[in-house]
Write a protein that holds these residues in place. Structure first.
Motif, PDB file in Angstrom:
ATOM      1  N   LYS A  91       1.194  -1.400  -0.003  1.00 19.67           N
ATOM      2  CA  LYS A  91      -0.439   0.264   0.014  1.00 19.67           C
ATOM      3  C   LYS A  91       0.586   1.292  -0.284  1.00 19.67           C
ATOM      4  O   LYS A  91      -0.086   1.906   0.102  1.00 19.67           O
ATOM      5  CB  LYS A  91      -1.178   0.094   1.227  1.00 19.67           C
ATOM      6  N   GLY A  92       2.200   0.913   0.276  1.00 18.05           N
ATOM      7  CA  GLY A  92       3.025   2.518  -0.110  1.00 18.05           C
ATOM      8  C   GLY A  92       4.322   2.277   0.248  1.00 18.05           C
ATOM      9  O   GLY A  92       4.799   3.237   0.270  1.00 18.05           O
ATOM     10  N   GLY A  93       4.442   0.932  -0.292  1.00 19.34           N
ATOM     11  CA  GLY A  93       6.360   0.732  -0.332  1.00 19.34           C
ATOM     12  C   GLY A  93       7.020   1.087   0.523  1.00 19.34           C
ATOM     13  O   GLY A  93       6.569   0.965   2.376  1.00 19.34           O
ATOM     14  N   ALA A  94       8.446   2.237   0.553  1.00 22.00           N
ATOM     15  CA  ALA A  94       9.381   1.824   2.240  1.00 22.00           C
ATOM     16  C   ALA A  94       8.419   2.975   3.022  1.00 22.00           C
ATOM     17  O   ALA A  94       8.217   2.413   4.452  1.00 22.00           O
ATOM     18  CB  ALA A  94       9.931   2.104   1.916  1.00 22.00           C
ATOM     19  N   LEU A  95       7.625   3.599   2.152  1.00 18.74           N
ATOM     20  CA  LEU A  95       7.067   4.477   3.100  1.00 18.74           C
ATOM     21  C   LEU A  95       5.655   3.950   3.639  1.00 18.74           C
ATOM     22  O   LEU A  95       5.463   4.180   5.668  1.00 18.74           O
ATOM     23  CB  LEU A  95       6.198   6.089   2.819  1.00 18.74           C
ATOM     24  N   GLY A  96       5.003   3.048   3.420  1.00 22.29           N
ATOM     25  CA  GLY A  96       4.260   2.235   4.294  1.00 22.29           C
ATOM     26  C   GLY A  96       4.268   1.214   4.951  1.00 22.29           C
ATOM     27  O   GLY A  96       3.626   1.317   5.768  1.00 22.29           O
ATOM     28  N   VAL A  97       5.935   0.702   4.390  1.00 24.19           N
ATOM     29  CA  VAL A  97       6.527  -0.275   5.735  1.00 24.19           C
ATOM     30  C   VAL A  97       5.992   0.783   7.255  1.00 24.19           C
ATOM     31  O   VAL A  97       5.876   0.377   8.139  1.00 24.19           O
ATOM     32  CB  VAL A  97       7.730  -0.845   4.995  1.00 24.19           C
ATOM     33  N   SER A  98       6.196   2.014   6.693  1.00 26.09           N
ATOM     34  CA  SER A  98       7.240   2.566   8.312  1.00 26.09           C
ATOM     35  C   SER A  98       5.440   3.337   8.482  1.00 26.09           C
ATOM     36  O   SER A  98       5.792   3.672   9.977  1.00 26.09           O
ATOM     37  CB  SER A  98       7.755   3.663   7.579  1.00 26.09           C
ATOM     38  N   ARG A  99       4.632   3.509   8.182  1.00 27.56           N
ATOM     39  CA  ARG A  99       3.487   3.954   8.646  1.00 27.56           C
ATOM     40  C   ARG A  99       2.754   3.017   9.565  1.00 27.56           C
ATOM     41  O   ARG A  99       2.257   2.739  10.274  1.00 27.56           O
ATOM     42  CB  ARG A  99       2.469   4.725   7.730  1.00 27.56           C
ATOM     43  N   GLY A 100       2.140   1.827   8.647  1.00 23.11           N
ATOM     44  CA  GLY A 100       1.976   0.649   9.067  1.00 23.11           C
ATOM     45  C   GLY A 100       2.974  -0.058  10.748  1.00 23.11           C
ATOM     46  O   GLY A 100       2.727  -0.672  11.897  1.00 23.11           O
ATOM     47  N   ASN A 101       4.193   0.114  10.895  1.00 25.46           N
ATOM     48  CA  ASN A 101       4.781   0.251  11.963  1.00 25.46           C
ATOM     49  C   ASN A 101       4.739   0.914  13.204  1.00 25.46           C
ATOM     50  O   ASN A 101       4.580   0.167  14.293  1.00 25.46           O
ATOM     51  CB  ASN A 101       6.929   0.464  11.609  1.00 25.46           C
ATOM     52  N   ARG A 102       5.086   2.321  12.524  1.00 22.90           N
ATOM     53  CA  ARG A 102       4.710   3.510  13.252  1.00 22.90           C
ATOM     54  C   ARG A 102       2.822   3.005  13.838  1.00 22.90           C
ATOM     55  O   ARG A 102       2.569   3.286  15.432  1.00 22.90           O
ATOM     56  CB  ARG A 102       4.103   4.454  12.355  1.00 22.90           C
ATOM     57  N   ALA A 103       1.879   3.012  13.426  1.00 18.64           N
ATOM     58  CA  ALA A 103       0.488   2.465  13.604  1.00 18.64           C
ATOM     59  C   ALA A 103       0.644   1.503  14.623  1.00 18.64           C
ATOM     60  O   ALA A 103      -0.278   1.907  15.883  1.00 18.64           O
ATOM     61  CB  ALA A 103      -0.057   1.932  12.276  1.00 18.64           C
ATOM     62  N   PHE A 104       1.448   0.679  14.410  1.00 21.96           N
ATOM     63  CA  PHE A 104       1.405  -1.151  15.144  1.00 21.96           C
ATOM     64  C   PHE A 104       1.859  -0.341  17.099  1.00 21.96           C
ATOM     65  O   PHE A 104       1.143  -0.286  18.061  1.00 21.96           O
ATOM     66  CB  PHE A 104       1.805  -1.786  14.945  1.00 21.96           C
ATOM     67  N   GLU A 105       2.504   0.488  16.541  1.00 22.09           N
ATOM     68  CA  GLU A 105       3.787   1.267  18.059  1.00 22.09           C
ATOM     69  C   GLU A 105       2.085   2.276  18.716  1.00 22.09           C
ATOM     70  O   GLU A 105       3.083   1.803  20.323  1.00 22.09           O
ATOM     71  CB  GLU A 105       4.723   1.667  17.489  1.00 22.09           C
ATOM     72  N   GLN A 106       2.114   2.564  18.001  1.00 17.63           N
ATOM     73  CA  GLN A 106       0.944   3.317  18.888  1.00 17.63           C
ATOM     74  C   GLN A 106       0.056   3.086  19.382  1.00 17.63           C
ATOM     75  O   GLN A 106      -0.596   3.107  20.591  1.00 17.63           O
ATOM     76  CB  GLN A 106       0.427   4.467  17.772  1.00 17.63           C
ATOM     77  N   ALA A 107      -0.532   2.022  18.277  1.00 20.35           N
ATOM     78  CA  ALA A 107      -1.886   1.474  19.347  1.00 20.35           C
ATOM     79  C   ALA A 107      -1.309   0.882  20.543  1.00 20.35           C
ATOM     80  O   ALA A 107      -2.065   0.882  21.501  1.00 20.35           O
ATOM     81  CB  ALA A 107      -2.382   0.282  17.889  1.00 20.35           C
ATOM     82  N   ALA A 108       0.141   0.257  20.287  1.00 16.81           N
ATOM     83  CA  ALA A 108       0.365  -0.794  21.891  1.00 16.81           C
ATOM     84  C   ALA A 108       0.473  -0.079  22.689  1.00 16.81           C
ATOM     85  O   ALA A 108       0.800  -0.519  23.981  1.00 16.81           O
ATOM     86  CB  ALA A 108       1.523  -1.695  20.842  1.00 16.81           C
ATOM     87  N   ASN A 109       1.635   1.152  22.455  1.00 16.07           N
ATOM     88  CA  ASN A 109       1.666   2.119  23.766  1.00 16.07           C
ATOM     89  C   ASN A 109       0.120   2.410  24.163  1.00 16.07           C
ATOM     90  O   ASN A 109       0.194   3.000  25.050  1.00 16.07           O
ATOM     91  CB  ASN A 109       2.255   3.687  22.957  1.00 16.07           C
ATOM     92  N   ALA A 110      -0.286   3.142  23.095  1.00 12.26           N
ATOM     93  CA  ALA A 110      -2.292   3.352  23.770  1.00 12.26           C
ATOM     94  C   ALA A 110      -2.362   2.039  24.894  1.00 12.26           C
ATOM     95  O   ALA A 110      -3.144   2.506  25.819  1.00 12.26           O
ATOM     96  CB  ALA A 110      -2.661   3.746  22.259  1.00 12.26           C
ATOM     97  N   ILE A 111      -2.404   1.203  24.487  1.00 12.54           N
ATOM     98  CA  ILE A 111      -3.645  -0.448  25.236  1.00 12.54           C
ATOM     99  C   ILE A 111      -2.579  -0.608  25.928  1.00 12.54           C
ATOM    100  O   ILE A 111      -3.028  -0.415  27.865  1.00 12.54           O
ATOM    101  CB  ILE A 111      -3.239  -1.816  24.390  1.00 12.54           C
ATOM    102  N   HIS A 112      -1.423  -0.526  26.107  1.00  9.94           N
ATOM    103  CA  HIS A 112      -0.630  -0.260  27.441  1.00  9.94           C
ATOM    104  C   HIS A 112      -0.942   0.555  28.500  1.00  9.94           C
ATOM    105  O   HIS A 112      -0.546   0.294  29.530  1.00  9.94           O
ATOM    106  CB  HIS A 112       1.330  -0.414  26.706  1.00  9.94           C
ATOM    107  N   THR A 113      -0.811   2.210  28.065  1.00  5.39           N
ATOM    108  CA  THR A 113      -0.907   3.211  28.482  1.00  5.39           C
ATOM    109  C   THR A 113      -2.156   3.317  29.768  1.00  5.39           C
ATOM    110  O   THR A 113      -2.227   3.438  30.711  1.00  5.39           O
ATOM    111  CB  THR A 113      -0.613   4.276  27.959  1.00  5.39           C
ATOM    112  N   ASP A 114      -3.609   2.278  28.925  1.00  5.14           N
ATOM    113  CA  ASP A 114      -4.827   2.703  29.751  1.00  5.14           C
ATOM    114  C   ASP A 114      -4.650   1.374  30.114  1.00  5.14           C
ATOM    115  O   ASP A 114      -5.222   1.217  31.810  1.00  5.14           O
ATOM    116  CB  ASP A 114      -5.538   2.197  28.420  1.00  5.14           C
ATOM    117  N   LEU A 115      -3.849  -0.022  30.521  1.00  9.41           N
ATOM    118  CA  LEU A 115      -4.059  -0.714  31.164  1.00  9.41           C
ATOM    119  C   LEU A 115      -3.686  -0.619  32.139  1.00  9.41           C
ATOM    120  O   LEU A 115      -3.605  -1.178  33.708  1.00  9.41           O
ATOM    121  CB  LEU A 115      -3.821  -2.318  30.573  1.00  9.41           C
ATOM    122  N   ALA A 116      -2.267  -0.006  32.341  1.00  9.44           N
ATOM    123  CA  ALA A 116      -1.346   0.111  33.394  1.00  9.44           C
ATOM    124  C   ALA A 116      -2.093   1.456  34.205  1.00  9.44           C
ATOM    125  O   ALA A 116      -1.634   1.487  35.593  1.00  9.44           O
ATOM    126  CB  ALA A 116       0.401   1.020  32.359  1.00  9.44           C
TER     127      ALA A 116
END
Length: 127
Positions: A91-116
């Motif tokens: 969906k976007g080459g190297a930039l798409g991979v970067s965006r996907g990685n960032r989205a996953f990391e942001q979601a994980a951080n949001a879940i972690h923060t809420d549960l903590a």
């Protein structure tokens, strides 16, 4: 970049599901119920992402995440965040991979923060 992230929680599966859903909604995801109590979260526009690829911003780049909710042998609830299978590059080459990685990391951080902040997170393991 990990393909999953496990959150071990000292709370019942229903309340964990509600907290995870809330965290993802605050990150801009639309969250639907999946099979066997799972959650399916999507954000952004597939059409726009296919049209402009990695040039889409974080909120418009199409992202899909899945969350499995289960109970571990020690009785703790586990929320397993899973990323979509390798479609960011399509969906976007190297930039798409970067965006996907960032989205996953942001979601994980949001879940972690809420549960903590709720005082129920006992362990958080990227996988």
């Amino acid at each position: 970049m990990p393909e999953s992230h496990d959150f071990f929680v000292a709370a019942d599966p229903g309340s964990v599901r509600a907290r995870v859903r809330g965290a993802l909604v605050r990150e801009g995801y639309t969250v639907e119920d999946g099979e066997q109590g799972a959650l399916r979260a999507t954000r952004g526009s597939m059409g726009l992402t296919l049209l402009i690829g990695g040039l889409a911003n974080d909120r418009t780049f199409h992202t899909r995440l899945d969350v499995q909710i289960m109970v571990a042998s020690d009785g703790r609830t586990v929320a397993r965040l899973l990323r979509g299978a390798g479609t960011s590059a399509l969906k976007g080459g190297a930039l798409g991979v970067s965006r996907g990685n960032r989205a996953f990391e942001q979601a994980a951080n949001a879940i972690h923060t809420d549960l903590a902040q709720a005082g129920v997170l006992t362990e958080s393991i990227p996988g």
